[in-house]
Design a protein around this motif. Structure first.
Motif, mmCIF file in Angstrom:
data_model
loop_
_atom_site.group_PDB
_atom_site.id
_atom_site.type_symbol
_atom_site.label_atom_id
_atom_site.label_comp_id
_atom_site.label_asym_id
_atom_site.label_seq_id
_atom_site.Cartn_x
_atom_site.Cartn_y
_atom_site.Cartn_z
ATOM 1 N N UNK A 51 3.708 -4.346 -12.542
ATOM 2 C CA UNK A 51 2.459 -4.982 -12.969
ATOM 3 C C UNK A 51 1.822 -5.751 -11.814
ATOM 4 N N UNK A 52 2.646 -6.448 -11.040
ATOM 5 C CA UNK A 52 2.120 -7.175 -9.878
ATOM 6 C C UNK A 52 1.483 -6.212 -8.884
ATOM 7 N N UNK A 53 2.126 -5.080 -8.673
ATOM 8 C CA UNK A 53 1.578 -4.089 -7.744
ATOM 9 C C UNK A 53 0.235 -3.561 -8.254
ATOM 10 N N UNK A 54 0.147 -3.314 -9.550
ATOM 11 C CA UNK A 54 -1.120 -2.842 -10.121
ATOM 12 C C UNK A 54 -2.211 -3.889 -9.945
ATOM 13 N N UNK A 55 -1.865 -5.149 -10.177
ATOM 14 C CA UNK A 55 -2.853 -6.221 -10.052
ATOM 15 C C UNK A 55 -3.288 -6.422 -8.604
ATOM 16 N N UNK A 56 -2.380 -6.227 -7.664
ATOM 17 C CA UNK A 56 -2.699 -6.430 -6.254
ATOM 18 C C UNK A 56 -3.525 -5.292 -5.672
#
Length: 58
Positions: A51-56
């Protein structure tokens, strides 16, 4: 709500569920439940990272 945020919410839910199972397994001396909790927490951590990767990337 973006996909990344939805994934983040699901990840938090999995981590909470895993922690609850882990604690319940400890309290009841149930190694299988404790292992399930640790597995759920690990899944939540992995999902949180995704999820963090998607948001970044946005």
């Amino acid at each position: 709500m973006s996909d990344g945020m939805k994934d983040k919410a699901k990840a938090i839910g999995k981590k909470i569920k895993g922690e609850a199972k882990d604690q319940w397994g400890s309290a009841t001396d149930d190694p299988q439940r404790k292992a399930e909790g640790k597995r759920d927490k690990a899944k939540g951590e992995a999902q949180d990272t995704i999820a963090d990767a998607k948001n970044n990337n946005k």
